[in-house]
Design an enzyme around this catalytic site. Structure first.
Site, PDB file in Angstrom:
ATOM      1  N   ASP A  25       0.883  -1.268   0.030  1.00  0.00           N
ATOM      2  CA  ASP A  25       0.024  -0.149   0.030  1.00  0.00           C
ATOM      3  C   ASP A  25       1.015   1.137  -0.053  1.00  0.00           C
ATOM      4  OD1 ASP A  25      -2.244   1.580   0.384  1.00  0.00           O
ATOM      5  OD2 ASP A  25      -1.912   1.799   2.613  1.00  0.00           O
ATOM      6  N   LEU A  26       0.199   2.265  -0.229  1.00  0.00           N
ATOM      7  CA  LEU A  26       1.029   3.494  -0.422  1.00  0.00           C
ATOM      8  C   LEU A  26       0.902   4.546   0.975  1.00  0.00           C
ATOM      9  CD1 LEU A  26       2.881   5.502  -1.674  1.00  0.00           C
ATOM     10  CD2 LEU A  26       0.840   6.519  -2.706  1.00  0.00           C
ATOM     11  N   ASP A  27      -0.355   4.920   1.065  1.00  0.00           N
ATOM     12  CA  ASP A  27      -0.568   5.823   2.208  1.00  0.00           C
ATOM     13  C   ASP A  27      -0.276   4.993   3.631  1.00  0.00           C
ATOM     14  OD1 ASP A  27      -1.181   7.700   0.378  1.00  0.00           O
ATOM     15  OD2 ASP A  27      -3.134   7.321   0.535  1.00  0.00           O
ATOM     16  N   THR A  37       1.084  10.147   3.766  1.00  0.00           N
ATOM     17  CA  THR A  37       0.146  11.117   3.020  1.00  0.00           C
ATOM     18  C   THR A  37      -1.142  11.156   3.751  1.00  0.00           C
ATOM     19  OG1 THR A  37      -0.747   9.341   1.385  1.00  0.00           O
ATOM     20  CG2 THR A  37       1.146  10.561   0.838  1.00  0.00           C
ATOM     21  N   LYS A  81      -9.367   5.579   6.418  1.00  0.00           N
ATOM     22  CA  LYS A  81      -8.073   5.119   6.046  1.00  0.00           C
ATOM     23  C   LYS A  81      -8.154   3.868   5.002  1.00  0.00           C
ATOM     24  CE  LYS A  81      -5.092   6.257   9.679  1.00  0.00           C
ATOM     25  NZ  LYS A  81      -3.934   5.724  10.673  1.00  0.00           N
ATOM     26  N   SER A 109      -2.885   1.113  -4.154  1.00  0.00           N
ATOM     27  CA  SER A 109      -3.240   2.560  -3.623  1.00  0.00           C
ATOM     28  C   SER A 109      -4.752   3.058  -3.860  1.00  0.00           C
ATOM     29  CB  SER A 109      -2.462   3.518  -3.895  1.00  0.00           C
ATOM     30  OG  SER A 109      -2.671   4.574  -3.112  1.00  0.00           O
ATOM     31  N   ALA A 110      -5.307   3.456  -2.986  1.00  0.00           N
ATOM     32  CA  ALA A 110      -6.633   3.938  -2.933  1.00  0.00           C
ATOM     33  C   ALA A 110      -6.493   5.308  -3.533  1.00  0.00           C
ATOM     34  CB  ALA A 110      -7.276   3.768  -1.766  1.00  0.00           C
ATOM     35  N   LYS A 132     -11.488  -0.888  -1.416  1.00  0.00           N
ATOM     36  CA  LYS A 132     -11.220  -1.566  -0.416  1.00  0.00           C
ATOM     37  C   LYS A 132     -12.064  -1.487   0.559  1.00  0.00           C
ATOM     38  CE  LYS A 132      -6.061  -0.888  -0.909  1.00  0.00           C
ATOM     39  NZ  LYS A 132      -4.677  -0.035  -0.341  1.00  0.00           N
ATOM     40  N   GLU A 155      -0.067  -3.588   4.514  1.00  0.00           N
ATOM     41  CA  GLU A 155      -1.128  -2.353   4.526  1.00  0.00           C
ATOM     42  C   GLU A 155      -1.080  -1.883   5.954  1.00  0.00           C
ATOM     43  OE1 GLU A 155      -3.352  -0.811   3.927  1.00  0.00           O
ATOM     44  OE2 GLU A 155      -4.195  -1.228   1.817  1.00  0.00           O
ATOM     45  N   ASP A 156      -1.312  -0.841   6.199  1.00  0.00           N
ATOM     46  CA  ASP A 156      -1.687  -0.281   7.396  1.00  0.00           C
ATOM     47  C   ASP A 156      -3.046   0.236   7.892  1.00  0.00           C
ATOM     48  OD1 ASP A 156      -1.805   3.362   7.316  1.00  0.00           O
ATOM     49  OD2 ASP A 156      -2.227   2.169   5.704  1.00  0.00           O
TER      50      ASP A 156
END
Length: 1013
Positions: free
Chosen positions: A808-810, A816, A844, A913-914, A944, A968-969
């Site tokens: 995942d990105l964020d 971000t 999130k 990423s979302a 997601k 993922e976070d």
């Protein structure tokens, strides 16, 4: 709400200021005693369920003798009424009548008077109050220290038994001691007929519209006995109830006669400070079968004989008898939990309820609420065979036999039901019933549940394997197996459009949120096992018991061609695997449906079926309870662990657990695939359904299948128990919360003790014969008195081999989230919509439009679609203004090294990423060249926690989902990863991430070697 062995709870509103509840003195719960303190009447109905006593024939709720209340009741398994079902539009085969177990005359009442003044507990001061259930003895006790408005203080104690060895016998020992009162006392002992069945309200799980009910045929009372006989209007069940007393020296019976509702006897005596009076009350029930037309006098005499035996013995002797009757259960259960006595207590409590509520005479089964309340009208469901019987078969096999004997006794009704459903031969058991007839008026989630046939067949095989009771198989079981197997060939067919696979159409599986579907996986898999077992039993009988087989085959018209057809259908059963997800679709259309949109959380546990029209539910990909996973638990011997893990991950993301049946299955399967934390969490959910009233309806009766499920979660889940090729197979694991545990397993004439510690497993055998069993797949053999020590089973948790990692990105690579949060807060401020940290947390991992929907839940008006799109774009503009200034310094510490190390290990790297700006961000931070494939919200239709984004990333990388690891976070992201059939690593320590396969504090702690070696 009252709590188990808890601190004091508030007193009723009538308690004077300054009074205190009786404090709990139990710092550590006694595993053998369930104790509740508290005097809030709001919790009394739940307590009546928890402290209900039963013997499989008679059930008595745990109400107060002096004030039984509107929710107190007594029930007989054989006492039910038949009422017509009204339809505005009736079609062929619809259920015509329903059977409802209705309250019988209640004999717990003992109204207390001091002189001429009735004792009304609500008008006095409760100085101390305790209820207790002694699980060793099966005795319910309660103690009330009470001060009357006049100032007199009394100690009132009551003990109660429902005798396991006397089907209709209730025994009460009741004593009153005075602190400071001197004067006359009287006790009015009643048999009360004033209780009718609960009328159904909005919740269909409780109450009914009974047409008829009990009427009193005869009643009388004198100084020695009181009695009455009742009869139902339509089912023709007659019930006699007779009571008598043993009186202490200070008491005498002055009067017996009619009361406003039933009969009563007045017992009088004198109290003085420091003295007490005691009476023993015995009540006995006798009843007829439907329309059996036994004379009232014959029933009264039958009840009287049991009453005489009880009176001659006395309460202490009956208590000793009850203790002896329970001893074999506790000896064979052989339970101990080292490290959590409250868990041991709850397990004993649950097993006790399942044991005491199961029929012993083969004329009844185990109802969904046992004999503890009126929920579900006292009906028997398929969960008796799928949950309760497997919990009992290794600790009380005689009760498992009784359940199956009842099914054989109602086989003719099942044949008639099959004809109603247009099947020319065979038998179809009713989904919910008492007499054997279908009682569900809603066929999509009732009659369409053909899988009940397979559950009964599965239970027969389990029982015969565990007991070697070939006599039952030959005399009763085989006929059930053969007649029910016939229906599969009628309801299914060999489908040329699916390469000749055997397909079963228009059925409902255990998950009632997907009704009347084609090829329900649970139904097909269980039908396959049923057909194979029926064919195997037929071949065995033809070879070993030829005379009995020939007689049975002639009687039911069974030919060799049918047996061949059973095998052919089983071998050709349609059990597809989805090529993208690598899971078993719950049915042909399940994966094509959209997921149910997120709904606002509401206080309390309220199932979806009470909120939405059934068609709305049926149109979505949502499960009420375990369905495909239950098939893998009961009949998944040929499915590998990795496939089970993929199915677990996916179905965990779409299951609401609105049914109390669900958590135990998820616990068992989580343990099998190596998800220890999830296994324990689901275990606690099923363990404490009633003790903590997790579904808000324990007042209607306890949940027998959930209680049985807690025992399955222990033995089948943590113990890894299955039956493979007729032998018990175990693979124990140890929950982190415990330092050890033990349980017993009765297998034929052998008793196996299973002791689990951190050092390993010790198996010890007692009994009269050797036992062959498997541990972790390896065959073991023990002789009586022998033991063996073996290591714990440790199932793999992560994919082998691993081919790709999808980040995942964020919150994982870059922080971000704060920029998103600021942009959403700015938009919320402009719209005048509240925005708090909880709202930000819910966003999130959710895409832009999904996050907007969360924001607008609290808006004061609805927004049209074009307005929503414009708002989302406005927020994105605020976000882009911020990220234009991003650079490598925005990477989280260790992110570049973690990604580079993954590539260096020869693995492919993806991004899911979302954010619609993911590619721009990667470029700005200088890491775009480290990724082989990027999927953002602009390339998918569903955000997601739907698995689409991770599945798209796997396709882009050219690997299978089960070969991937996702990082993922956010909880929604972890759900998405698991639903895609991948392993999940969660970044962060939030409890919402506990269901991931592994957790790390931050991306700098991500070590690819940990997942590849």
């Amino acid at each position: 709400m009252e709590k188990l062995d808890a601190a004091p709870v508030p007193l009723p509103a009538h308690t004077p200021r300054g009074s205190q509840a009786w404090p709990s003195v139990t710092a550590t719960p006694d595993p053998w005693r369930v104790v509740r303190h508290g005097t809030d009447p709001a919790g009394f109905a739940q307590d009546e369920s928890l402290f209900a006593l039963s013997n499989g024939a008679l059930g008595v709720r745990g109400g107060l003798e002096e004030a039984p209340g509107t929710t107190q009741g007594s029930f007989l398994a054989g006492a039910w009424e038949r009422s017509p079902i009204g339809y505005h539009e009736r079609f062929p085969g619809f259920a015509a009548h329903t059977d409802t177990r209705i309250p019988v005359a209640d004999a717990i009442g003992i109204q207390l008077r001091l002189g001429e003044v009735p004792v009304r507990l609500s008008e006095g001061e409760w100085l101390a109050f305790q209820r207790e259930l002694d699980l060793r003895t099966g005795c319910y006790r309660r103690h009330l220290r009470w001060r009357a408005p006049s100032g007199a203080t009394l100690d009132i104690r009551a003990e109660r038994l429902v005798l396991l060895e006397e089907p209709g016998l209730l025994a009460i020992r009741y004593s009153v001691q005075s602190d400071d009162y001197a004067g006359p006392i009287s006790l009015e002992s009643t048999i009360d007929t004033g209780r009718d069945a609960v009328e159904q309200g909005f919740d269909p799980r409780i109450g009914t519209h009974v047409d008829g009910g009990f009427r009193t045929l005869a009643a009388a009372a004198d100084e020695h006995r009181a009695w009455l006989v009742q009869e139902t209007a339509h089912s023709g069940v007659r019930v006699a109830c007779v009571q008598q007393h043993r009186l202490g020296d200070a008491l005498r019976c002055r009067y017996g006669g009619h009361a406003p509702h039933g009969v009563a006897q007045i017992i009088e005596g004198e109290l003085a400070p420091g003295r007490q009076v005691t009476l023993e009350k015995y009540a006995s029930y006798a009843w007829s079968g439907p329309h059996e037309d036994l004379p009232a006098e014959a029933l009264r005499q039958q009840a009287g004989r049991a009453l005489q035996r009880a009176g001659d013995a006395g309460f202490d002797a009956l208590l000793a008898t009850q203790t002896a009757a329970l001893a074999p259960l506790w000896e064979q259960a052989d339970l101990a939990i080292d490290g959590d006595p409250s868990v041991e207590q709850a397990l004993r409590f649950n097993l006790f309820h399942v044991y005491q509520s199961s029929s012993r005479d083969g004329r009844a089964s185990a109802a969904a609420k046992g004999l503890t309340g009126e929920g579900y009208e006292g009906h028997y469901f398929w969960d008796a065979e799928a949950f309760m019987l497997p919990a009992l078969v290794n600790v009380a096999p005689e009760l498992a036999r009784s359940m199956l004997t009842y099914r054989h006794a109602t086989l003719e009704r099942a044949r008639l039901h099959a004809r109603e459903m247009n099947h020319g031969r065979g038998a179809l058991y009713a989904w919910r019933t008492i007499s054997g007839d279908e009682c569900s008026s809603y066929f999509p989630s009732g009659s369409a549940q053909y899988h009940i046939n397979a559950a009964i067949a599965w239970a027969i095989r389990l029982y015969v394997d565990a007991t070697d009771d070939q006599a039952f198989l030959v005399e009763k079981g085989a006929e059930i197996l053969f007649e029910t197997a016939r229906v599969w060939l009628d309801v299914g067919h060999f489908n040329p459009r699916r390469d000749g696979a055997f397909c079963i159409h228009a059925v409902t599986g255990p998950d009632e949120y997907s009704a009347v579907v084609d090829n329900n996986h649970y139904t097909n898999r269980m039908a396959q096992k049923h057909l194979r077992d029926a064919a195997a039993v037929a071949r065995w009988m033809a070879e070993e018991r030829a005379a009995e087989f020939d007689a049975l085959a002639a009687r039911i018209g069974l030919g060799a061609d049918e047996i061949t057809a059973w095998t052919r259908a089983a071998d050709g059963m349609h059990l597809p695997v989805d090529p993208i997800l690598g899971i078993f679709p719950q049915d042909d259309a399940f994966l094509d449906r959209p997921r149910l949109p997120p709904r606002p959380r509401v206080e309390g546990k309220r199932p979806l079926l009470l909120e939405l029209h059934p068609l709305t539910i049926y149109r979505h990909q949502v499960c009420k309870q375990a369905d495909t996973l239950l098939a893998l638990m009961l009949a998944g011997d040929d499915v590998d662990r990795e496939a089970k893990r993929r199915n677990f991950d996916y179905y965990a993301s779409v299951t609401l657990h609105d049914s109390t049946l669900s958590a135990s299955t998820f616990s068992v399967m989580a343990a099998e695939v190596g998800y220890a934390d999830q296994a324990y969490r689901y275990f606690l959910d099923t363990l404490r359904v009633d003790l903590d009233d997790l579904h808000g309806n324990a007042a209607h009766g306890v949940h027998m299948a959930a209680m049985a499920g807690s025992w399955l979660a222990l033995t089948w889940g943590f113990g890894g128990l299955r039956v493979v090729d007729g032998l018990p197979s175990l693979a124990p694991s140890l929950p982190a919360a415990w330092t050890g545990y033990r349980f017993g397993l009765r297998w034929r004439d052998a008793q196996l003790r299973v002791e689990v510690t951190r050092q390993g497993v010790r198996y010890t055998l007692s009994g009269t014969r050797s036992l062959r069993f498997r541990h972790g797949g390896a065959l073991q053999e023990l002789t009586p008195g022998g033991s063996i020590d073996v290591p714990l089973a440790t199932p793999a948790r992560l994919p082998r081999p691993l081919k790709a990692v999808i980040f995942d990105l964020d919150g994982v690579i870059a922080d971000t989230a704060v920029v998103h949060d600021l942009a959403w807060r700015q938009l919320a401020s402009e719209l005048g919509v509240p925005f708090d940290n909880a709202t930000g947390e819910r966003m999130k991992g959710v895409d832009r439009l999904g996050s907007l929907d969360i924001l607008l839940e609290r808006a004061d008006r609805r927004y049209a679609e074009h307005e929503r799109l414009a708002l989302a774009e406005r927020k994105n503009g605020y976000y882009r203004e911020q990220i234009e200034r991003f650079g490598p310094e925005q990477l989280l510490p260790g992110a570049r090294d973690a990604i580079a190390a993954t590539r260096a290990a020869g693995l492919k790297v993806g991004l899911a990423s979302a954010s619609r700006n993911a590619s721009l961000l990667l470029e700005r931070m200088g890491i775009a060249d480290l990724f082989d494939h990027v999927v953002d919200a602009g390339r998918i239709a569903r955000s997601k926690p739907d698995p689409e984004i991770f599945l798209a990333a796997a396709r882009g990388l050219g690997v299978e989902p089960h070969e991937c690891l996702g990082v993922e976070d956010a909880a929604a992201g972890v759900d998405s990863i698991l639903a895609a059939g991948m392993a999940a690593v969660a970044v962060g320590d939030s409890p919402a991430l506990a269901h991931a396969d592994a957790r790390i504090p931050n991306v700098a702690a991500f070590d690819i070697k940990h997942y590849t070696t």
